[in-house]
Design a protein around this motif. Structure first.
Motif, PDB file in Angstrom:
ATOM      1  N   ARG A  18       0.755  -1.166   0.050  1.00  0.00           N
ATOM      2  CA  ARG A  18       0.065  -0.130  -0.138  1.00  0.00           C
ATOM      3  C   ARG A  18       0.955   1.341   0.014  1.00  0.00           C
ATOM      4  NH1 ARG A  18      -4.767   1.930   3.640  1.00  0.00           N
ATOM      5  NH2 ARG A  18      -4.318   4.137   3.679  1.00  0.00           N
ATOM      6  N   ILE A  19       0.436   2.251  -0.864  1.00  0.00           N
ATOM      7  CA  ILE A  19       1.219   3.510  -1.021  1.00  0.00           C
ATOM      8  C   ILE A  19       0.559   4.455  -0.361  1.00  0.00           C
ATOM      9  CG2 ILE A  19       2.504   5.092  -2.392  1.00  0.00           C
ATOM     10  CD1 ILE A  19       3.061   2.627  -4.286  1.00  0.00           C
ATOM     11  N   ASP A  20       0.994   5.131   0.622  1.00  0.00           N
ATOM     12  CA  ASP A  20       0.247   6.407   1.283  1.00  0.00           C
ATOM     13  C   ASP A  20       0.583   7.445   0.592  1.00  0.00           C
ATOM     14  OD1 ASP A  20      -1.238   4.993   3.237  1.00  0.00           O
ATOM     15  OD2 ASP A  20       0.282   5.113   4.516  1.00  0.00           O
ATOM     16  N   LEU A  21      -0.255   8.120   0.340  1.00  0.00           N
ATOM     17  CA  LEU A  21      -0.140   9.338  -0.965  1.00  0.00           C
ATOM     18  C   LEU A  21      -0.560  10.523  -0.057  1.00  0.00           C
ATOM     19  CD1 LEU A  21      -1.160   8.116  -4.122  1.00  0.00           C
ATOM     20  CD2 LEU A  21       0.994   8.177  -3.339  1.00  0.00           C
ATOM     21  N   PRO A  68      11.466  12.507  -3.226  1.00  0.00           N
ATOM     22  CA  PRO A  68      12.584  11.488  -2.499  1.00  0.00           C
ATOM     23  C   PRO A  68      11.660  10.089  -1.973  1.00  0.00           C
ATOM     24  CG  PRO A  68      13.324  13.455  -1.913  1.00  0.00           C
ATOM     25  CD  PRO A  68      12.083  13.816  -2.788  1.00  0.00           C
ATOM     26  N   ALA A  69      10.448  10.553  -1.329  1.00  0.00           N
ATOM     27  CA  ALA A  69       9.782   9.428  -0.558  1.00  0.00           C
ATOM     28  C   ALA A  69       9.201   8.438  -1.557  1.00  0.00           C
ATOM     29  CB  ALA A  69       8.536  10.143   0.190  1.00  0.00           C
ATOM     30  N   TYR A  70       8.988   8.934  -2.696  1.00  0.00           N
ATOM     31  CA  TYR A  70       8.509   7.971  -3.851  1.00  0.00           C
ATOM     32  C   TYR A  70       9.408   7.600  -4.972  1.00  0.00           C
ATOM     33  CZ  TYR A  70       4.583   9.765  -1.409  1.00  0.00           C
ATOM     34  OH  TYR A  70       3.560  10.053  -0.410  1.00  0.00           O
ATOM     35  N   ASP A 166      -0.956   7.932 -11.617  1.00  0.00           N
ATOM     36  CA  ASP A 166      -2.124   8.931 -11.375  1.00  0.00           C
ATOM     37  C   ASP A 166      -1.973  10.096 -10.541  1.00  0.00           C
ATOM     38  OD1 ASP A 166      -3.252   6.983 -13.311  1.00  0.00           O
ATOM     39  OD2 ASP A 166      -4.393   6.149 -11.947  1.00  0.00           O
ATOM     40  N   PHE A 167      -1.404   9.832  -9.418  1.00  0.00           N
ATOM     41  CA  PHE A 167      -1.279  11.050  -8.544  1.00  0.00           C
ATOM     42  C   PHE A 167      -0.258  12.001  -8.998  1.00  0.00           C
ATOM     43  CE2 PHE A 167       1.020  12.782  -4.741  1.00  0.00           C
ATOM     44  CZ  PHE A 167      -0.006  13.109  -3.994  1.00  0.00           C
ATOM     45  N   ASP A 171      -0.350  16.309 -10.585  1.00  0.00           N
ATOM     46  CA  ASP A 171       0.462  17.237 -10.298  1.00  0.00           C
ATOM     47  C   ASP A 171       1.109  17.979 -11.583  1.00  0.00           C
ATOM     48  OD1 ASP A 171       0.281  16.928  -7.600  1.00  0.00           O
ATOM     49  OD2 ASP A 171       1.822  15.629  -7.356  1.00  0.00           O
ATOM     50  N   ILE A 172       1.354  17.313 -12.430  1.00  0.00           N
ATOM     51  CA  ILE A 172       1.852  17.975 -13.663  1.00  0.00           C
ATOM     52  C   ILE A 172       0.914  18.468 -14.367  1.00  0.00           C
ATOM     53  CG2 ILE A 172       2.542  16.982 -16.127  1.00  0.00           C
ATOM     54  CD1 ILE A 172       4.229  14.604 -14.956  1.00  0.00           C
ATOM     55  N   LEU A 173      -0.506  18.232 -14.356  1.00  0.00           N
ATOM     56  CA  LEU A 173      -1.362  18.890 -15.173  1.00  0.00           C
ATOM     57  C   LEU A 173      -1.754  20.155 -14.294  1.00  0.00           C
ATOM     58  CD1 LEU A 173      -4.232  16.181 -15.680  1.00  0.00           C
ATOM     59  CD2 LEU A 173      -3.008  17.624 -17.608  1.00  0.00           C
ATOM     60  N   HIS A 174      -1.437  20.214 -12.906  1.00  0.00           N
ATOM     61  CA  HIS A 174      -1.553  21.322 -11.964  1.00  0.00           C
ATOM     62  C   HIS A 174      -0.244  22.391 -12.531  1.00  0.00           C
ATOM     63  CE1 HIS A 174      -2.832  23.824  -8.682  1.00  0.00           C
ATOM     64  NE2 HIS A 174      -1.609  23.877  -8.555  1.00  0.00           N
ATOM     65  N   LEU A 175       0.735  21.828 -12.701  1.00  0.00           N
ATOM     66  CA  LEU A 175       2.079  22.633 -13.059  1.00  0.00           C
ATOM     67  C   LEU A 175       1.505  23.275 -14.474  1.00  0.00           C
ATOM     68  CD1 LEU A 175       5.511  21.584 -12.938  1.00  0.00           C
ATOM     69  CD2 LEU A 175       4.549  22.634 -15.148  1.00  0.00           C
ATOM     70  N   ILE A 176       0.983  22.414 -15.359  1.00  0.00           N
ATOM     71  CA  ILE A 176       0.753  22.891 -16.586  1.00  0.00           C
ATOM     72  C   ILE A 176      -0.435  24.212 -16.726  1.00  0.00           C
ATOM     73  CG2 ILE A 176      -0.301  22.745 -18.870  1.00  0.00           C
ATOM     74  CD1 ILE A 176       1.140  19.799 -18.642  1.00  0.00           C
TER      75      ILE A 176
END
Length: 182
Positions: A18-21, A68-70, A166-167, A171-176
């Motif tokens: 499980r990956i906590d985001l 770094p965490a990911y 997907d996460f 973030d990339i879409l938000h940057l754009i």
């Protein structure tokens, strides 16, 4: 009935950790505040770090957003169009699509067209076990050109990385969406 109480061992199905985001929160990258001399401004996640340890320090315009965490990075390259927009787009297509097409199951393109802020380009979603799952370029078609790609420091496994891809795609879409040329 004597045999019905006997335990039968069954193999467990393959699973992933499980990956906590973290929750989404952004800060502004401004060339003056970050020590970079780039004519752009955008928002990036607070859980990322702008790195000046870009792979090619001899050319200005290279920076990374490290997570770094990911074990992930978004590599960004800014270029002045300099009258060669077609050449920059072809170079990006070659680097981003042609080099990944043998490994990709599919490549989806999403057009970016924000006439109000003069931001045009393409976001590439590379499906399958590719080295990079999300890549993009944006331009004002006259002076500015920015390309980016998301990479992980792990063996590509689309199934296990899907939630994280997907996460970071968001973030990339938000940057754009928050990008402003100066």
């Amino acid at each position: 009935s004597f045999f019905s109480c006997r335990e039968i061992s069954m193999p467990k199905p393959k699973g992933y950790f499980r990956i906590d985001l973290p929750s989404k929160k952004y800060i502004v990258f401004d060339e003056k505040g970050q020590g970079k001399n780039l004519p752009l401004k955008f928002e990036y996640p607070v859980y990322g770090n702008i790195s000046d340890k870009a792979d090619n320090k001899s050319e200005p315009g290279w920076l990374n957003i490290e997570f770094p965490a990911y074990k992930a990075k978004i590599y960004l390259t800014y270029k002045d169009v300099g009258g060669d927009l077609e050449g920059l787009i072809e170079q990006t297509y070659t680097m981003n699509v042609k080099n990944h097409i043998t490994k990709a199951d599919a490549i989806n393109e999403q057009l970016i067209n924000d006439g109000k802020n003069r931001i045009f380009g393409i976001l590439y979603d590379l499906k399958g076990n590719t080295a990079s799952a999300v890549q993009f370029y944006v331009t004002d078609s006259v002076k500015h050109y920015l390309r980016g790609s998301l990479y992980f420091e792990s063996e590509p496994n689309a199934d296990s990385l899907a939630p994280v891809i997907d996460f970071f795609r968001e973030d990339i879409l938000h940057l754009i969406e928050t990008l402003k040329w100066k």
